[in-house]
Design an enzyme around this catalytic site. Structure first.
Site, mmCIF file in Angstrom:
data_model
loop_
_atom_site.group_PDB
_atom_site.id
_atom_site.type_symbol
_atom_site.label_atom_id
_atom_site.label_comp_id
_atom_site.label_asym_id
_atom_site.label_seq_id
_atom_site.Cartn_x
_atom_site.Cartn_y
_atom_site.Cartn_z
ATOM 1 N N ARG A 1 -12.357 0.360 -13.947
ATOM 2 C CA ARG A 1 -10.998 1.134 -13.785
ATOM 3 C C ARG A 1 -11.161 2.417 -13.934
ATOM 4 O O ARG A 1 -10.271 3.344 -13.535
ATOM 5 C CB ARG A 1 -10.000 0.305 -14.680
ATOM 6 C CG ARG A 1 -8.735 1.092 -14.477
ATOM 7 C CD ARG A 1 -7.640 0.346 -15.036
ATOM 8 N NE ARG A 1 -7.817 -0.489 -16.359
ATOM 9 C CZ ARG A 1 -7.981 0.186 -17.565
ATOM 10 N NH1 ARG A 1 -7.390 1.359 -17.777
ATOM 11 N NH2 ARG A 1 -7.999 -0.492 -18.685
ATOM 12 N N TYR B 1 4.881 11.580 6.579
ATOM 13 C CA TYR B 1 4.649 10.279 6.735
ATOM 14 C C TYR B 1 5.843 9.499 5.985
ATOM 15 O O TYR B 1 6.164 9.753 4.873
ATOM 16 C CB TYR B 1 3.226 9.816 6.091
ATOM 17 C CG TYR B 1 2.889 8.386 5.955
ATOM 18 C CD1 TYR B 1 3.117 7.566 7.232
ATOM 19 C CD2 TYR B 1 2.683 7.859 4.846
ATOM 20 C CE1 TYR B 1 2.642 6.226 7.045
ATOM 21 C CE2 TYR B 1 2.517 6.525 4.568
ATOM 22 C CZ TYR B 1 2.219 5.662 5.520
ATOM 23 O OH TYR B 1 2.233 4.307 5.550
ATOM 24 N N ASP C 1 -1.519 17.296 2.941
ATOM 25 C CA ASP C 1 -1.976 15.813 3.333
ATOM 26 C C ASP C 1 -2.675 16.350 4.861
ATOM 27 O O ASP C 1 -2.034 16.701 5.819
ATOM 28 C CB ASP C 1 -0.896 14.980 3.719
ATOM 29 C CG ASP C 1 -1.113 13.692 4.346
ATOM 30 O OD1 ASP C 1 -2.496 13.628 4.994
ATOM 31 O OD2 ASP C 1 -0.507 12.664 4.126
ATOM 32 N N LYS D 1 -8.250 6.411 7.528
ATOM 33 C CA LYS D 1 -8.278 7.101 8.957
ATOM 34 C C LYS D 1 -9.658 7.565 9.615
ATOM 35 O O LYS D 1 -10.659 6.868 9.408
ATOM 36 C CB LYS D 1 -7.204 7.839 9.166
ATOM 37 C CG LYS D 1 -5.696 7.611 8.499
ATOM 38 C CD LYS D 1 -5.371 6.144 8.355
ATOM 39 C CE LYS D 1 -4.049 6.039 8.388
ATOM 40 N NZ LYS D 1 -3.424 5.865 6.830
#
Length: 391
Positions: free
Chosen positions: A52, A105, A178, A203
């Site tokens: 983690r 987005y 972004d 992407k």
């Protein structure tokens, strides 16, 4: 071998910051699919204690992302939204204010409107392409400008250097961008002055629709450590297998981007000249209002475009359905050409009035141009036009 200017992109993605495994000399860095690690003695480890917090395979991907970002450090996350959420939790507190690109987005909009707003984090949507409007919207409590350029799905551009200059004129105000649509190989946001570069690695970085992931890169090592702490605390680190698959995708990124950009340019020009097409949004077209800015801050025009037909909404959706090589699916940046209607997908939570004001009409079609032959894609479009509208 980590100095970015030493290599061209095709060499950079394969060799810069490359990590190897020493036990078997495997040419591929292995998947460390483990939850925990053996301590050599009490309090003594080889740098890993629990996945983690950190994982060797994830770290190998982070080194690759840092190489293409031109930064010393990068961090990888379970998704692009996990990256944005971690960034906000690391930087913001109740009472702070954020400026957001108004065309952005839909998931980012939901995060602020339906989650972060409940914790006293204030936000304002602003046209980040309008620099005076951005400067006027800054408050004493503003701690972050979060811009998306090119914007999803209208391709509207924001001047990264201009935004950085505005942010840095204020104490304790940072600019995050972004950069998912272009990646650092086409638009290097950190070099343009941004403080943080965010990518949905799902992407173009992955490129094969195989993983969900996100990354953050910055030159601010103090912020990196803060992000590590928050990521560990809330458990948003990338999964080892997804990281391993993404590492393979990074290696072909320059070659894929070159094809995406070339194919998108050809498709955009063809669509613009078709009598059934009302308009096309693509920064490489002379008709695109911000082409000069694209030339200024990008090395290419990307693989994304959007367009509207001279047709009703119902006809536009039937046209999409008639396509055979363009797969109707959310996401973008893959080897397959993907097509979507943002009003019913990524931006469905926005009111019709707001979508209309932002240029996201019910008829808008977004196209992520893949690696198929443009000749075949154009033939697919022609067949769909004939099927829906006739000759």
């Amino acid at each position: 071998m980590s100095d970015r200017p030493d290599f061209q992109p095709s060499t950079l993605v394969i060799h810069s910051n490359r990590s190897y495994e020493s036990q078997s000399n495997s040419i591929l860095f292995p998947i460390h699919q483990t939850a925990t690690y053996i301590h050599e003695s009490v309090g003594v480890t080889k740098g890993y204690g629990y996945s983690r917090g950190a994982n060797p395979t994830v770290n190998a991907l982070e080194q690759s992302i840092a190489a293409i970002e031109g930064s010393n450090s990068a961090l990888c996350f379970r998704s692009g939204m996990a990256a944005i959420s971690t960034l906000c939790l690391a930087m913001l507190r109740a009472g702070d204010h954020v400026l957001l690109s108004e065309v952005i987005y839909g998931g980012t909009t939901r995060l602020f409107e339906q989650v972060l707003g409940n914790f006293g984090i204030d936000y304002t949507f602003v046209d980040t392409a309008d620099l005076p409007a951005v400067a006027a919207a800054i408050r004493p409590q503003t701690r972050l400008i979060f811009a998306e350029t090119p914007a999803n799905p209208t391709l509207r551009l924001s001047d990264v250097k201009g935004l950085a200059d505005i942010a840095h004129a204020h104490e304790n105000l940072k600019l995050a961008v972004d950069n998912t649509f272009l990646t650092p190989l086409i638009q290097n946001c950190l070099a343009l002055g941004a403080d943080i570069s965010m990518l949905s690695t799902t992407k173009y970085i992955d490129g094969h629709n195989a993983t969900i992931g996100g990354s953050l890169a910055t030159h601010d090592e103090k912020l990196v450590e803060r992000l590590r702490l928050v990521r560990k605390s809330i458990g948003t680190i990338q999964a080892p297998f997804d990281a391993w698959l993404t590492i393979q995708g990074v290696k072909t990124l320059p070659a894929r981007l070159a094809m995406h950009c070339a194919h998108a340019g050809e498709i955009a020009l063809w669509l613009e000249q078709h009598p059934r097409v009302a308009h096309v949004n693509y920064p490489g077209l002379d008709s695109f209002p911000q082409k000069a800015l694209a030339v200024k801050q990008q090395s290419a025009f990307g693989g994304m475009l959007s367009f509207e037909l001279n047709a009703t909404t119902a006809e536009s959706l039937l046209f999409m359905k008639a396509l055979k090589l363009c797969t109707c699916a959310e996401s973008l940046g893959s080897v397959e050409t993907l097509i979507t209607n943002p009003a019913t997908a990524s931006h469905c939570d926005l009111t019709p009035e707001l979508r209309a004001r932002l240029g996201v009409s019910d008829r808008l079609i977004r196209l992520s141009v893949g690696l198929e032959s443009p000749k075949d894609l154009i033939a697919d479009f022609e067949n769909a036009f004939e099927a829906i509208f006739g000759n």
